[in-house]
Design an enzyme around this catalytic site. Structure first.
Site, short mmCIF file in Angstrom:
data_model
loop_
_atom_site.label_atom_id
_atom_site.label_comp_id
_atom_site.label_asym_id
_atom_site.label_seq_id
_atom_site.Cartn_x
_atom_site.Cartn_y
_atom_site.Cartn_z
N TYR A 44 -9.11 10.51 -20.92
CA TYR A 44 -9.35 10.11 -21.98
C TYR A 44 -10.41 9.12 -22.02
CZ TYR A 44 -7.56 14.74 -23.60
OH TYR A 44 -7.18 15.92 -23.05
N ARG A 84 -4.10 6.42 -25.24
CA ARG A 84 -3.26 7.76 -24.51
C ARG A 84 -3.84 7.94 -23.85
NH1 ARG A 84 1.35 10.46 -27.17
NH2 ARG A 84 1.97 10.97 -25.20
N GLU A 87 -21.53 21.19 -28.11
CA GLU A 87 -19.67 21.46 -27.62
C GLU A 87 -19.75 20.15 -26.50
OE1 GLU A 87 -18.46 24.85 -26.54
OE2 GLU A 87 -16.34 23.91 -25.81
N HIS A 141 -17.05 18.02 -24.82
CA HIS A 141 -16.14 17.39 -24.24
C HIS A 141 -15.74 16.27 -23.25
CE1 HIS A 141 -13.79 21.30 -25.80
NE2 HIS A 141 -15.26 21.93 -25.34
N ALA A 185 -8.43 20.96 -28.75
CA ALA A 185 -7.61 22.23 -28.96
C ALA A 185 -8.40 23.68 -29.55
CB ALA A 185 -6.40 21.81 -29.13
N ASN A 205 -16.61 18.08 -31.22
CA ASN A 205 -15.42 18.51 -30.21
C ASN A 205 -14.18 18.96 -30.99
OD1 ASN A 205 -13.27 17.33 -28.54
ND2 ASN A 205 -13.77 15.63 -27.85
N ARG A 259 -9.64 21.92 -15.25
CA ARG A 259 -8.38 21.12 -15.44
C ARG A 259 -7.13 22.44 -15.42
NH1 ARG A 259 -8.54 17.65 -20.74
NH2 ARG A 259 -5.90 17.21 -20.50
N PRO A 297 -8.44 17.39 -33.14
CA PRO A 297 -6.86 17.16 -33.68
C PRO A 297 -7.20 16.25 -32.40
CG PRO A 297 -6.99 19.73 -33.25
CD PRO A 297 -8.33 19.46 -33.43
N ASN A 298 -6.07 15.19 -32.59
CA ASN A 298 -5.12 13.80 -31.86
C ASN A 298 -7.45 12.67 -30.97
OD1 ASN A 298 -2.98 14.93 -31.71
ND2 ASN A 298 -3.72 16.72 -30.88
#
Ligand code: CA2
Length: 152
Positions: A24, A19, A97, A99, A76, A73, A106, A11-12
């Site tokens: 990112y 943004r 995996e 990211h 969330a 990826n 973070r 998601p996103n």
């Protein structure tokens, strides 16, 4: 390697490059797809993004029947989805995996990925170039070229 490598995005991530570039980066998902295809050369890539957990689970099932390896990826869903963890556990090949950000630097909510419990390896914090590293890793794991070359 005849079977495709699945590169699955959660998601996103369709908003990448638009943004929060300080976290990112400026690279868009379309540019990341091109990077994955360049890295894979003649090998086939299934590159997908969804904002739906159900869709992601269906794609992991699809990968289990058809893919040589998975780069995922989960965004969330990494931290929330036992259903995605369970689906990935059925996949017989390598799972990387990925990211973009270093999740361990973070906030604490980003520290405990459920998906990591079934991943072959985890790449975090390399930015968009992490996708190239992940696709390359799947190729080497599937094609058996995993040894460090001997010193000259
Ligand atoms: O660093 C990553 O790749 C993440 O998987 C991205 C997820 C986050 O939940 C993970 O902790 C780390 C969030 C993706 C949000 O995507 C955005 C894209 C553009 C602008 C803002 C957020």
């Amino acid at each position: 390697m005849n079977k495709p490598i699945y590169v699955l995005n959660g998601p996103n991530l369709n908003r990448l490059g638009k943004r929060e570039p300080e976290i990112y980066g400026h690279t868009t998902l379309a540019q990341i797809e091109a990077l994955c295809r360049r890295t894979a050369g003649p090998r086939s890539i299934e590159f997908r993004q969804t904002n739906s957990e159900t869709q992601m689970i269906d794609w992991i099932h699809d990968a289990t029947d058809n893919a040589s390896g998975i780069v995922i990826n989960p965004a969330a869903y990494s931290f929330t989805s036992i259903a995605i963890l369970d689906a990935l556990k059925m996949f017989p090949g390598p799972i990387i995996e990925l990211h973009i950000s270093n999740i361990h630097r973070r906030e604490e909510i980003y520290h405990r990925s459920l998906v990591s419990r079934t991943a072959t390896a985890v790449i975090a914090g390399l930015g968009a170039r992490g996708y190239a590293a992940a696709v390359q890793a799947v190729i080497e794991l599937v094609e058996g070229d995993t040894d460090v070359p001997p010193a000259p």
